[in-house]
Design an enzyme around this catalytic site. Sequence first.
Site, PDB file in Angstrom:
ATOM      1  CG  HIS A 361      66.341 -40.292  36.868  1.00 15.78           C
ATOM      2  ND1 HIS A 361      66.804 -41.121  35.872  1.00 15.78           N
ATOM      3  CD2 HIS A 361      66.258 -41.045  37.977  1.00 15.78           C
ATOM      4  CE1 HIS A 361      66.968 -42.339  36.360  1.00 15.78           C
ATOM      5  NE2 HIS A 361      66.646 -42.318  37.649  1.00 15.78           N
ATOM      6  CE  LYS A 552      63.351 -35.908  22.551  1.00  9.00           C
ATOM      7  NZ  LYS A 552      64.485 -36.427  23.257  1.00  9.00           N
ATOM      8  NE  ARG A 553      54.898 -37.206  29.366  1.00  8.19           N
ATOM      9  CZ  ARG A 553      54.217 -37.697  30.393  1.00  8.19           C
ATOM     10  NH1 ARG A 553      54.189 -39.004  30.613  1.00  8.19           N
ATOM     11  NH2 ARG A 553      53.546 -36.902  31.204  1.00  8.19           N
ATOM     12  CE  LYS A 558      61.316 -34.676  27.867  1.00 10.93           C
ATOM     13  NZ  LYS A 558      62.508 -35.527  27.949  1.00 10.93           N
ATOM     14  CB  THR A 660      67.281 -43.473  27.174  1.00 12.13           C
ATOM     15  OG1 THR A 660      65.920 -43.123  27.449  1.00 12.13           O
ATOM     16  CG2 THR A 660      68.067 -43.488  28.470  1.00 12.13           C
ATOM     17  CE  LYS A 664      65.241 -46.308  24.530  1.00 11.87           C
ATOM     18  NZ  LYS A 664      64.081 -45.790  25.278  1.00 11.87           N
TER      19      LYS A 664
HETATM   20  C1  F55 Z   1      58.209 -39.231  36.618  1.00 12.16           C
HETATM   21  C2  F55 Z   1      57.585 -38.850  37.776  1.00 12.16           C
HETATM   22  C3  F55 Z   1      58.054 -37.777  38.482  1.00 12.16           C
HETATM   23 CL1  F55 Z   1      57.263 -37.325  39.920  1.00 12.16          CL
HETATM   24  C4  F55 Z   1      59.160 -37.084  38.062  1.00 12.16           C
HETATM   25  C5  F55 Z   1      59.792 -37.472  36.911  1.00 12.16           C
HETATM   26  C6  F55 Z   1      59.306 -38.541  36.201  1.00 12.16           C
HETATM   27  C7  F55 Z   1      59.970 -38.958  34.957  1.00 12.16           C
HETATM   28  O1  F55 Z   1      59.364 -39.680  34.181  1.00 12.16           O
HETATM   29  N1  F55 Z   1      61.230 -38.551  34.733  1.00 12.16           N
HETATM   30  C8  F55 Z   1      61.989 -38.915  33.691  1.00 12.16           C
HETATM   31  O2  F55 Z   1      61.584 -39.691  32.834  1.00 12.16           O
HETATM   32  N2  F55 Z   1      63.237 -38.437  33.659  1.00 12.16           N
HETATM   33  C9  F55 Z   1      64.154 -38.818  32.620  1.00 12.16           C
HETATM   34  O3  F55 Z   1      64.946 -39.910  33.059  1.00 12.16           O
HETATM   35  C10 F55 Z   1      65.700 -40.439  31.996  1.00 12.16           C
HETATM   36  C11 F55 Z   1      66.425 -41.656  32.516  1.00 12.16           C
HETATM   37  O4  F55 Z   1      67.471 -41.285  33.354  1.00 12.16           O
HETATM   38  C12 F55 Z   1      66.653 -39.402  31.444  1.00 12.16           C
HETATM   39  O5  F55 Z   1      67.287 -39.944  30.334  1.00 12.16           O
HETATM   40  C13 F55 Z   1      65.905 -38.122  31.048  1.00 12.16           C
HETATM   41  O6  F55 Z   1      66.824 -37.128  30.701  1.00 12.16           O
HETATM   42  C14 F55 Z   1      65.048 -37.658  32.211  1.00 12.16           C
HETATM   43  O7  F55 Z   1      64.260 -36.558  31.826  1.00 12.16           O
END
Ligand code: F55
Length: 816
Positions: A361, A552-553, A558, A660, A664
Amino acid sequence: MTGQKQNRTVEALKDDIQRHVALTLGSDPFPPRKEHYYLGLCYTVRDRLVEKWLDTQRSYYDAITKRVYYMSLEFLPGQFLMNYIQALGLEEDCREAVRDFGLDLDDLAEEEWNPGLGNGGLGRLASCYMDSMATCRIPGYGYGILYDYGIFYQTIVNGFQQEGADNWLRQDSPWVLRRGHFMYPVHFFGRSESYRDGAGQERFRWVDTETVMAMACDIMVPGHRNGNVTNMRLWKAISSRDFELEHFNRGDYIGAVQAKVESENISKVLYPNDNSPVGRELRLRQQYFFVAATFQDIMRRFRKNNYSSFDCLPEQVTVQLNDTHPAIGIAELMRILVDEESLVWERAWDICRRTFAYTNHTVLPEALEVWPAELLGRVLPRHLQIIFEINHHFLEGVRRQFPGREDLVRSVSIIGEDGGKHVRMAHLAIVGSHAVNGVAALHSRIIRDKLFRDFALIMPEKFTNVTNGITPRRWLYQCNPALSELISSVIGEKWVTDLSRLEELAPYADDPQFQLRWQEVRRRNKKLLARYVLRKLGLGINPSTLFDVHIKRIHEYKRQLLNVLHVITLYNRLRGQNGQPHPPRTVFFAGKAAPGYQQAKLIIKLINSVAQVVNADPAVGSVLKVVFLPNYCVSQAERIIPAADLSQQISTAGMEASGTGNMKFALNGALTIGTLDGANVEIREAVGEENFFLFGRTEGEVETLRREGYDPREIYEQSLELKKALDMIATGAFSPEAPGLFRPIVDSLLSHGDYYMMLADYEDYIKVQRRVEDAYLDAAGWTRMSILNTAHMGMFSSDRAVMEYASNIWKVAPLP
Ligand code: F55
């Protein structure tokens, strides 16, 4: 349904609600109280699901079919009540039932807390896939951890993020079914002991361990009106008995209770870091805890089917690793097969590889998980030994395939040496899986050609793409009832389970009658959001302004900061009031920053400080407002997205794996302003480039610029408007009480190389924002684009994504 039958359904619901209020809660049903009737309704709905859930689980068993194990340390399901009611097709009946008690269904549903068992996109994706597996009848389960404390509760105090504990289980959740009889022991620490088996073969066993019990807690995930109910099993840590006894026998009562309490810490709290993992021992224990418990469940089911040989395991079981967080499962399955089931290494390895698949991801290097060998070896000594052995076999193969390529051997090794020996979890996941996928076309290309290039050379057949998707149930049907009704009134309801049917809306894009109805719905949604903002923040906003939304985060890549630079630029233009006027705009931000991510937290403070100055300035009046909505979560997204005109998807190209949220918004008729990053690329192709506001450098251009030397200062010196905006931030125009407060932000751009290329994309962004405004002034043209966005979003359904996983990776067919 006949009136009489309808009535009977409603009467039965009412009886059950009152029965639960009295007998389950022990509360007086009169006079009806909201909190009690909310729970009464929950139990009433739950009863109706449980039967279907038992039937579904039985049908898997009877069909002796291969099952998917979706392993994820995070899930973000959102509120359950309305989702369940709608899946059962009981909305109207429930509405009527509670209305007869003088209550409102939407009010009751708002009583529910959000289970924040995830950080962001990755966790939400897992929940969308659960929904789609249930709706598409893909036999499978979700597996994870039932954290006592989910993602922190965010408040904004004096403009700063403040974290609060999210004790979401304080009052038992009616949706979590605790299964005290499904308890498995999970071992930690100890050592690996060598011994000779009957045939004189050297073998290993893991001894002198400490044990924690994993208790199964189940949450139901219903398919949409198909009677199918999938299970999500989340493990809770419970102290083990023998652990206690040992201490008690030493007469150490307090020590015993303390050890008991500490062992239960494993499932206490979700780590709030996204895209920068913390290498903490407790985190590793969480990972192994849920992996070990899940594999005991997998093996129990496998044995129940009386299989003669473990070679059949991959015909019965497919494990999808949601990022590397559960990748220790590869070593665990090897340990089970080799140490406990006495399989020879090669046979075990073949089974293992055929069982696992890995989804990546992120390409951010700092987000790739590594565990110091010392730490992993202390907590899981046998697993470290197995990982070394896996690596040894793997590297031997590489040397055979590419003689003399020690550079290649070093780059793909599961064990890294720089900065102390460490285990690279992504390498373990790639080597131990038969499929590795990225989450959007561009991202999958980047991992194959760049991030994991050397692996793609060795094992090209493993690399593939599955573009993410979102469930149309929650992200249109449920969150946007008015638009759903309008859509269904012209094309029927089939789109809810077959999103490609939205294409049938396209012919209506130019229909003035339909356009008016579309505008009416969108205006209504904007009014609802305005009312929410007023209620939450006491801030009045005008629903007829352009709703520009960035939620978003909070992360530098971002680029919320780029958005802020646009806001300040717009602010300065409005104050200068020269040239063309601007249509009124309300800019929304929401999102959490990892508690240890100082720069992200400072960006939150900057947004709030800019909001304070802009919103109070009579010179701009109602033409520009800035809103930061605290505590972004699934339920808040469900309120905001249907009201958005403009969706901000502006990450530095090449850095957002997919996104994602972008899907939405477009599904709900917002237009995107975005870079060619992640799934934006595919969204733009689908909706048509004329219906998408593209700007910024491409991934290739970003790379070239970085390689050939990028000088943000030069851009700063050359753009008057940019210079002014940055100078204002740097000199305290938004923080008169602490003029140097935002210095680190400006420094990151001007003195530390602007790694995320904010300035490189600034000018183009500002220009395209102007095009957005022109387009917005043409209401009919905008509405047409909005309708076409919705119409062309069919392929971004998580049903499509899950079916791709099923046929290309899992090799599982839907149940008949
Ligand atoms: C959570 C914990 C750790 Cl240790 C590392 C990453 C995350 C996390 O929340 N990652 C995350 O949300 N990644 C996102 O995944 C989405 C689903 O595939 C993507 O759309 C997005 O681009 C990506 O940043």
